[in-house]
Design an enzyme around this catalytic site. Structure first.
Site, PDB file in Angstrom:
ATOM      1  CE1 TYR A 220      -3.197  -2.682   0.033  1.00 43.00           C
ATOM      2  CE2 TYR A 220      -4.209  -2.122   2.068  1.00 43.00           C
ATOM      3  CZ  TYR A 220      -4.047  -2.984   0.862  1.00 43.00           C
ATOM      4  OH  TYR A 220      -5.016  -3.874   0.801  1.00 43.00           O
TER       5      TYR A 220
ATOM      6  CE  LYS B 229       0.724 -17.966  -2.541  1.00 35.24           C
ATOM      7  NZ  LYS B 229      -0.383 -18.915  -2.338  1.00 35.24           N
TER       8      LYS B 229
ATOM      9  CG  ASP C 284      -2.743 -20.091  -0.539  1.00 36.38           C
ATOM     10  OD1 ASP C 284      -2.011 -20.009   0.392  1.00 36.38           O
ATOM     11  OD2 ASP C 284      -2.620 -20.740  -1.640  1.00 36.38           O
TER      12      ASP C 284
ATOM     13  CG  ASP D 222      -7.261  -4.218   3.739  1.00 35.30           C
ATOM     14  OD1 ASP D 222      -8.309  -4.230   4.319  1.00 35.30           O
ATOM     15  OD2 ASP D 222      -7.245  -3.325   2.677  1.00 35.30           O
TER      16      ASP D 222
ATOM     17  CG  ASP E  56     -12.862  -6.285   5.622  1.00 36.12           C
ATOM     18  OD1 ASP E  56     -12.448  -5.709   6.618  1.00 36.12           O
ATOM     19  OD2 ASP E  56     -13.221  -5.738   4.681  1.00 36.12           O
TER      20      ASP E  56
END
Ligand code: NAD
Length: 356
Positions: free
Chosen positions: A140, A191, A223, A247, A251
């Site tokens: 980001y 990852k 994942d 992020d 959620d």
């Protein structure tokens, strides 16, 4: 010394839900909480008034405050603005300027709301996860970024995922510290099989663990973590991960609990300053109707009392008051089910104040 907080309602339902949180703070002040409170502008509201989503005045006040209580920013009205002045820039700017690198996002399922989750009650009942998300680095913020036109005339968008060892180390330390106050388990999510940055992330977290060997550490690919959150979420205690993975996973974890309107968050820097906000956005679809759930914002006040103001007894009072209003079957529309009593945003705020 009296602590200072800056209140930034922002946009959309931010105005309505923060008003209820302020009622709660005022009730605590009347009960002896020594606190100075001032308001400021951020997001679209700030852009409309000053041309900037993060005016200099707000930033100065934010830097001088012990803690910031923020509602939410954004809305349809500002979607066509240049990205550099969109409301979200106000939020990202505050996080970056105050170096709020540690984002704490609890996902707790209140037993009274077990039916609100889309997962089976036995999968989620008693759920209590803390997601620790790195907030000021990663993709980001990484440079270079942008959209360029290639020689053949085709546009190509690009962003950069970067982490320094020191950035990984400090967020890992936060996760280990928090786990120590909970169930002593940290799962670091990366990852590492595909991204070199997160291969290094895994190495640095493992290295930090040598000084935190009282905590059980595991690693998981993102994942798989997404899958496990839905399959068997109660296996997790503290999860620590990068900005973007955090992020998304937070959620997902939030929805395990049924309503986005119930979950608070804290973003901390190394000086103990913090910004506290509900995890949801400005909900322009329901703004101005007095139906938004203010409990996530009120629970953010509880986190603020605990993590930045050293007032854990007051924090517990707020959390117990929220528990009590749920026990009284009071529900805003987002968590309403048959047999419950539907209340408005302001009625919910009043009920929490009464329950204090
Ligand atoms: P959102 O969280 O605002 O809303 C998603 C859905 O949840 C909507 O249906 C909304 O009505 C509902 N909802 C959210 N909070 C609620 C509450 N307290 N009570 C009841 N229902 C609630 O997400 P979105 O729709 O993707 O984004 C809307 C705007 O908010 C966008 O401009 C976005 O950029 C911004 N946003 C801001 C933040 C922030 O300020 N931290 C975070 C996310 C999104």
């Amino acid at each position: 010394m009296t602590k200072k907080i800056l209140v930034l309602p922002g946009d959309g339902i931010g105005q309505e839900i923060v008003a209820e949180a302020v009622k709660v703070i005022k009730a605590l002040q009347a009960d002896g909480l020594a606190l100075e409170m001032e308001e400021g502008l951020v997001g679209g509201a700030a852009y409309d008034e000053t041309g900037s989503p993060l005016p200099e005045e707000t930033l100065t006040k934010a830097k001088a405050a012990d803690a910031i209580l923020l509602g939410a920013v954004g809305g349809y009205k500002w979607e066509s603005l240049d990205i550099s002045v969109r409301p979200e820039k106000g939020l990202l700017g505050l996080r970056a300027e105050l170096d709020l690198f540690a984002n704490l996002r609890p996902a707790i399922l209140y037993p009274q709301l077990a039916g609100a989750s889309t997962l089976k009650p036995e999968v989620v009942s008693g759920l209590d996860i803390m997601i620790v998300r790195e907030l000021t680095g990663g993709i980001y913020f990484g440079q270079p970024r942008g959209v360029r036109t290639l020689d053949n005339g085709e546009r190509q968008g690009y962003n950069t995922l970067v982490y320094k060892e020191s950035e990984v180390k400090r967020i890992a330390e936060v996760a280990f510290d928090i786990a120590r106050k909970r169930n002593s388990k940290v799962c670091s999510v990366d990852k590492a099989n595909v991204l070199e940055v997160t291969e290094m992330w895994r190495e640095v977290v493992t290295e930090c663990h040598k000084d935190n060997s009282d905590i059980e550490l595991s690693h998981m690919y993102v994942d798989n973590a997404a899958m496990q959150l839905v399959r068997e979420p109660k296996q997790f205690d503290v999860m620590v991960t990068t900005n973007m993975f955090g992020d998304i996973l937070s959620d997902c974890a939030a929805m395990l609990t049924g309503s986005i309107g119930m979950l608070p968050s804290a973003s901390l820097n190394s000086k103990g300053q913090g910004m506290y906000e509900p995890i949801h956005g400005s909900a322009p679809d329901i703004a101005g109707q007095n139906i938004a759930n203010p409990l996530a914002t009120i629970l953010s006040v509880a986190m603020m009392l605990r993590y930045s103001l050293d007032e854990s007894t007051m924090a517990e009072r707020v959390e117990k008051a929220v528990d009590k209003v749920l026990e009284q079957n009071l529900r805003t529309a987002d968590i309403y089910s048959d047999g419950m009593k539907k209340v408005s945003t302001s009625e919910m705020g009043d009920a929490v104040v009464a329950a204090l």
